[in-house]
Write a protein that holds these residues in place. Structure first.
Motif, PDB file in Angstrom:
ATOM      1  N   ALA A  44      46.948   3.966 -15.884  1.00 32.38           N
ATOM      2  CA  ALA A  44      47.263   4.363 -14.707  1.00 32.38           C
ATOM      3  C   ALA A  44      46.659   5.803 -14.297  1.00 32.38           C
ATOM      4  O   ALA A  44      46.365   5.838 -12.908  1.00 32.38           O
ATOM      5  N   VAL A  45      46.339   6.604 -15.019  1.00 35.76           N
ATOM      6  CA  VAL A  45      45.916   7.765 -14.670  1.00 35.76           C
ATOM      7  C   VAL A  45      44.369   7.497 -14.347  1.00 35.76           C
ATOM      8  O   VAL A  45      44.003   8.029 -13.250  1.00 35.76           O
ATOM      9  N   SER A  75      43.210   4.707 -12.946  1.00 39.95           N
ATOM     10  CA  SER A  75      43.422   4.199 -11.643  1.00 39.95           C
ATOM     11  C   SER A  75      43.830   5.037 -10.650  1.00 39.95           C
ATOM     12  O   SER A  75      43.218   4.965  -9.436  1.00 39.95           O
ATOM     13  N   VAL A  76      44.573   6.102 -10.829  1.00 40.89           N
ATOM     14  CA  VAL A  76      44.871   7.083  -9.662  1.00 40.89           C
ATOM     15  C   VAL A  76      43.470   8.034  -9.516  1.00 40.89           C
ATOM     16  O   VAL A  76      43.055   8.298  -8.389  1.00 40.89           O
ATOM     17  N   ASN A 121      41.614   5.765  -7.146  1.00 43.87           N
ATOM     18  CA  ASN A 121      42.125   5.229  -5.995  1.00 43.87           C
ATOM     19  C   ASN A 121      43.217   6.155  -5.854  1.00 43.87           C
ATOM     20  O   ASN A 121      44.485   5.798  -6.049  1.00 43.87           O
ATOM     21  N   PRO A 122      43.142   7.604  -5.345  1.00 43.68           N
ATOM     22  CA  PRO A 122      44.187   8.311  -5.082  1.00 43.68           C
ATOM     23  C   PRO A 122      45.374   7.874  -4.119  1.00 43.68           C
ATOM     24  O   PRO A 122      46.231   8.275  -4.171  1.00 43.68           O
ATOM     25  N   GLU A 123      44.705   7.361  -3.229  1.00 40.77           N
ATOM     26  CA  GLU A 123      45.581   6.799  -1.974  1.00 40.77           C
ATOM     27  C   GLU A 123      46.819   5.872  -2.738  1.00 40.77           C
ATOM     28  O   GLU A 123      47.791   5.602  -1.935  1.00 40.77           O
ATOM     29  N   MET A 160      48.655   6.162  -5.256  1.00 42.98           N
ATOM     30  CA  MET A 160      49.192   6.713  -6.571  1.00 42.98           C
ATOM     31  C   MET A 160      50.683   6.348  -6.599  1.00 42.98           C
ATOM     32  O   MET A 160      51.044   6.027  -7.615  1.00 42.98           O
ATOM     33  N   ASN A 161      51.401   6.256  -5.339  1.00 42.30           N
ATOM     34  CA  ASN A 161      52.904   5.823  -5.379  1.00 42.30           C
ATOM     35  C   ASN A 161      52.890   4.721  -5.902  1.00 42.30           C
ATOM     36  O   ASN A 161      54.004   4.232  -6.679  1.00 42.30           O
ATOM     37  N   ILE A 188      50.894   2.821  -7.941  1.00 42.64           N
ATOM     38  CA  ILE A 188      50.437   2.785  -9.422  1.00 42.64           C
ATOM     39  C   ILE A 188      51.623   3.283 -10.183  1.00 42.64           C
ATOM     40  O   ILE A 188      52.140   2.802 -11.122  1.00 42.64           O
ATOM     41  N   ARG A 189      52.397   4.501  -9.739  1.00 44.64           N
ATOM     42  CA  ARG A 189      53.382   5.087 -10.481  1.00 44.64           C
ATOM     43  C   ARG A 189      54.695   4.182 -10.698  1.00 44.64           C
ATOM     44  O   ARG A 189      55.278   4.142 -11.560  1.00 44.64           O
TER      45      ARG A 189
END
Length: 77
Positions: free
Chosen positions: A33-34, A36-37, A40-42, A44-45, A47-48
Motif C-alpha cells: 500500500a505504501v 502504491s501510494v 499514485n498519490p491521487e 491514496m483514499n 488504497i487505504r
C-alpha cells in the motif's frame, strides 16, 4: 493423560501460529500500500480503504485461531 495434554498444547500452538502468519500478511499488505501510494498519490483514499478492509478480514483468522487455542486449553485440560 499426559500425552493428551501434550497434544492439546501442540494443537493450541498451531492455532496461535495463525496469528503469526497473519502478521506477516498484514505487513506485506501495508508495504504494498505504501509503495502504491508512492507511485499514485491521487489514489491514496481508495488504497487505504482496500488495505483496511483486507487487514480486517485477515485479522479475523488470527482472532479465530486465538479463540480456538483458548477453547482447547481451558476445555480439554
Amino acid at each position: 493423560m499426559d500425552i493428551g495434554r501434550g497434544l492439546v498444547a501442540i494443537a493450541a500452538a498451531i492455532a496461535v501460529f495463525t496469528g503469526f502468519a497473519t502478521g506477516f500478511g498484514e505487513g506485506s499488505v501495508a508495504k504494498q500500500a505504501v509503495e502504491s501510494v508512492g507511485k499514485n498519490p491521487e489514489a491514496m483514499n481508495q488504497i487505504r480503504t482496500i488495505m483496511i478492509l483486507g487487514d480486517a478480514i485477515s485479522e479475523t483468522c488470527a482472532i479465530y485461531g486465538l479463540l480456538i487455542a483458548i477453547i482447547l486449553i481451558f476445555v480439554f485440560n
